[in-house]
Design a protein around this motif. Sequence first.
Motif, PDB file in Angstrom:
ATOM      1  N   SER A  31     -52.592  55.027-113.133  1.00 38.17           N
ATOM      2  CA  SER A  31     -53.505  54.115-113.482  1.00 38.17           C
ATOM      3  C   SER A  31     -54.232  53.479-112.168  1.00 38.17           C
ATOM      4  O   SER A  31     -53.901  53.072-111.283  1.00 38.17           O
ATOM      5  CB  SER A  31     -52.421  52.784-114.051  1.00 38.17           C
ATOM      6  OG  SER A  31     -53.247  51.937-114.362  1.00 38.17           O
ATOM      7  N   ILE A  32     -55.596  53.386-112.574  1.00 34.36           N
ATOM      8  CA  ILE A  32     -56.501  52.752-111.368  1.00 34.36           C
ATOM      9  C   ILE A  32     -57.343  51.688-112.184  1.00 34.36           C
ATOM     10  O   ILE A  32     -57.810  51.812-113.133  1.00 34.36           O
ATOM     11  CB  ILE A  32     -57.358  53.934-110.905  1.00 34.36           C
ATOM     12  CG1 ILE A  32     -56.578  55.074-110.514  1.00 34.36           C
ATOM     13  CG2 ILE A  32     -58.303  53.431-109.930  1.00 34.36           C
ATOM     14  CD1 ILE A  32     -57.322  56.186-110.303  1.00 34.36           C
ATOM     15  N   ASP A  33     -57.287  50.577-111.502  1.00 35.14           N
ATOM     16  CA  ASP A  33     -58.327  49.221-111.839  1.00 35.14           C
ATOM     17  C   ASP A  33     -58.870  48.790-110.695  1.00 35.14           C
ATOM     18  O   ASP A  33     -58.359  48.245-109.808  1.00 35.14           O
ATOM     19  CB  ASP A  33     -57.167  48.374-112.686  1.00 35.14           C
ATOM     20  CG  ASP A  33     -58.064  47.270-113.195  1.00 35.14           C
ATOM     21  OD1 ASP A  33     -59.246  47.158-113.152  1.00 35.14           O
ATOM     22  OD2 ASP A  33     -57.188  46.312-113.979  1.00 35.14           O
ATOM     23  N   ALA A  46     -51.082  68.980-113.841  1.00 32.60           N
ATOM     24  CA  ALA A  46     -51.217  68.351-115.182  1.00 32.60           C
ATOM     25  C   ALA A  46     -50.643  66.985-115.241  1.00 32.60           C
ATOM     26  O   ALA A  46     -49.653  66.964-114.708  1.00 32.60           O
ATOM     27  CB  ALA A  46     -50.425  69.272-116.228  1.00 32.60           C
ATOM     28  N   ILE A  47     -51.318  66.065-115.987  1.00 36.24           N
ATOM     29  CA  ILE A  47     -50.924  64.750-116.242  1.00 36.24           C
ATOM     30  C   ILE A  47     -50.627  64.344-117.477  1.00 36.24           C
ATOM     31  O   ILE A  47     -50.934  65.181-118.571  1.00 36.24           O
ATOM     32  CB  ILE A  47     -52.055  64.081-115.592  1.00 36.24           C
ATOM     33  CG1 ILE A  47     -51.661  62.507-115.305  1.00 36.24           C
ATOM     34  CG2 ILE A  47     -53.294  64.126-116.423  1.00 36.24           C
ATOM     35  CD1 ILE A  47     -52.704  61.664-114.640  1.00 36.24           C
ATOM     36  N   ARG A  48     -49.692  63.350-117.840  1.00 37.95           N
ATOM     37  CA  ARG A  48     -49.362  63.016-119.000  1.00 37.95           C
ATOM     38  C   ARG A  48     -50.194  61.876-119.482  1.00 37.95           C
ATOM     39  O   ARG A  48     -50.798  61.588-120.691  1.00 37.95           O
ATOM     40  CB  ARG A  48     -47.998  62.572-119.101  1.00 37.95           C
ATOM     41  CG  ARG A  48     -46.984  63.635-119.418  1.00 37.95           C
ATOM     42  CD  ARG A  48     -45.391  63.237-119.715  1.00 37.95           C
ATOM     43  NE  ARG A  48     -44.873  62.841-118.176  1.00 37.95           N
ATOM     44  CZ  ARG A  48     -44.010  62.299-117.954  1.00 37.95           C
ATOM     45  NH1 ARG A  48     -43.456  61.462-118.897  1.00 37.95           N
ATOM     46  NH2 ARG A  48     -43.414  62.222-116.623  1.00 37.95           N
ATOM     47  N   SER A  49     -50.473  60.861-118.487  1.00 36.77           N
ATOM     48  CA  SER A  49     -51.606  59.813-118.770  1.00 36.77           C
ATOM     49  C   SER A  49     -52.354  59.223-117.942  1.00 36.77           C
ATOM     50  O   SER A  49     -51.894  59.333-116.602  1.00 36.77           O
ATOM     51  CB  SER A  49     -50.754  58.617-119.414  1.00 36.77           C
ATOM     52  OG  SER A  49     -50.228  57.968-118.410  1.00 36.77           O
ATOM     53  N   LEU A  50     -53.551  58.966-118.109  1.00 40.17           N
ATOM     54  CA  LEU A  50     -54.574  58.571-116.990  1.00 40.17           C
ATOM     55  C   LEU A  50     -55.237  57.346-117.620  1.00 40.17           C
ATOM     56  O   LEU A  50     -55.845  57.497-118.773  1.00 40.17           O
ATOM     57  CB  LEU A  50     -55.479  59.521-116.790  1.00 40.17           C
ATOM     58  CG  LEU A  50     -56.672  59.053-115.749  1.00 40.17           C
ATOM     59  CD1 LEU A  50     -56.262  58.959-114.176  1.00 40.17           C
ATOM     60  CD2 LEU A  50     -57.573  60.298-115.634  1.00 40.17           C
ATOM     61  N   LEU A  51     -55.283  56.292-116.926  1.00 41.29           N
ATOM     62  CA  LEU A  51     -55.919  54.920-117.186  1.00 41.29           C
ATOM     63  C   LEU A  51     -56.968  54.735-116.070  1.00 41.29           C
ATOM     64  O   LEU A  51     -56.313  54.218-114.991  1.00 41.29           O
ATOM     65  CB  LEU A  51     -54.977  53.798-117.516  1.00 41.29           C
ATOM     66  CG  LEU A  51     -55.774  52.348-117.907  1.00 41.29           C
ATOM     67  CD1 LEU A  51     -56.666  52.717-118.838  1.00 41.29           C
ATOM     68  CD2 LEU A  51     -54.632  51.339-118.071  1.00 41.29           C
ATOM     69  N   VAL A  52     -58.155  54.636-116.367  1.00 44.43           N
ATOM     70  CA  VAL A  52     -59.421  54.333-115.238  1.00 44.43           C
ATOM     71  C   VAL A  52     -59.925  53.015-115.959  1.00 44.43           C
ATOM     72  O   VAL A  52     -60.582  53.220-116.895  1.00 44.43           O
ATOM     73  CB  VAL A  52     -60.210  55.318-114.850  1.00 44.43           C
ATOM     74  CG1 VAL A  52     -61.100  54.744-114.068  1.00 44.43           C
ATOM     75  CG2 VAL A  52     -59.257  56.546-114.436  1.00 44.43           C
ATOM     76  N   ASP A  53     -60.142  52.080-115.179  1.00 43.75           N
ATOM     77  CA  ASP A  53     -60.911  50.906-115.612  1.00 43.75           C
ATOM     78  C   ASP A  53     -61.560  50.242-114.511  1.00 43.75           C
ATOM     79  O   ASP A  53     -60.959  49.753-113.451  1.00 43.75           O
ATOM     80  CB  ASP A  53     -59.956  49.770-116.184  1.00 43.75           C
ATOM     81  CG  ASP A  53     -60.667  48.349-116.803  1.00 43.75           C
ATOM     82  OD1 ASP A  53     -61.913  48.382-116.804  1.00 43.75           O
ATOM     83  OD2 ASP A  53     -59.804  47.534-117.567  1.00 43.75           O
ATOM     84  N   ALA A  69     -53.503  65.813-121.999  1.00 44.81           N
ATOM     85  CA  ALA A  69     -53.067  64.475-121.509  1.00 44.81           C
ATOM     86  C   ALA A  69     -53.913  63.280-122.252  1.00 44.81           C
ATOM     87  O   ALA A  69     -54.896  63.673-123.065  1.00 44.81           O
ATOM     88  CB  ALA A  69     -53.673  64.249-120.022  1.00 44.81           C
ATOM     89  N   GLN A  70     -53.080  62.288-122.235  1.00 41.91           N
ATOM     90  CA  GLN A  70     -53.792  61.114-122.952  1.00 41.91           C
ATOM     91  C   GLN A  70     -54.598  60.361-121.739  1.00 41.91           C
ATOM     92  O   GLN A  70     -54.203  60.046-120.744  1.00 41.91           O
ATOM     93  CB  GLN A  70     -52.802  60.172-123.277  1.00 41.91           C
ATOM     94  CG  GLN A  70     -53.526  58.689-123.941  1.00 41.91           C
ATOM     95  CD  GLN A  70     -52.208  58.029-124.426  1.00 41.91           C
ATOM     96  OE1 GLN A  70     -50.998  58.183-124.611  1.00 41.91           O
ATOM     97  NE2 GLN A  70     -52.675  56.872-125.045  1.00 41.91           N
ATOM     98  N   LEU A  71     -56.102  60.271-122.306  1.00 41.10           N
ATOM     99  CA  LEU A  71     -56.875  59.726-121.094  1.00 41.10           C
ATOM    100  C   LEU A  71     -57.685  58.370-121.692  1.00 41.10           C
ATOM    101  O   LEU A  71     -57.757  58.245-122.852  1.00 41.10           O
ATOM    102  CB  LEU A  71     -58.094  60.507-120.696  1.00 41.10           C
ATOM    103  CG  LEU A  71     -57.660  61.916-120.264  1.00 41.10           C
ATOM    104  CD1 LEU A  71     -59.076  62.841-120.073  1.00 41.10           C
ATOM    105  CD2 LEU A  71     -56.903  61.696-118.990  1.00 41.10           C
ATOM    106  N   ALA A  72     -57.848  57.491-120.902  1.00 33.40           N
ATOM    107  CA  ALA A  72     -58.400  56.009-121.144  1.00 33.40           C
ATOM    108  C   ALA A  72     -59.198  55.939-119.976  1.00 33.40           C
ATOM    109  O   ALA A  72     -58.775  55.698-118.847  1.00 33.40           O
ATOM    110  CB  ALA A  72     -57.562  54.940-121.761  1.00 33.40           C
TER     111      ALA A  72
END
Length: 79
Positions: A31-33, A46-53, A69-72
């Motif tokens: 998670s990167i904000d 490999a990654i399970r979830s990535l959140l970038v804001d 992966a789940q990406l947002a």
Amino acid sequence: MTGSGITADALEVDTGSGSVRLGKVQSSRVSIDTGSGDVEVDLTLAIRSLLVDTGSGSVTVRMPAGTGAQLAVETGSGS
């Protein structure tokens, strides 16, 4: 913020202002904000979830081919 060779179960980065550049990241959840700044992340596993804001800035993500992966990714102004 700049870092390389990061290994963690979960990685969370939060900056008010400034670019984030992370290389050779090994983590299943990232998670990167950042309020303002470019985000560049290079995932080596490999990654399970990535959140970038980022409120203002571009986002670049590199990951291994075939990663499921789940990406947002969200940016108010940028590419």
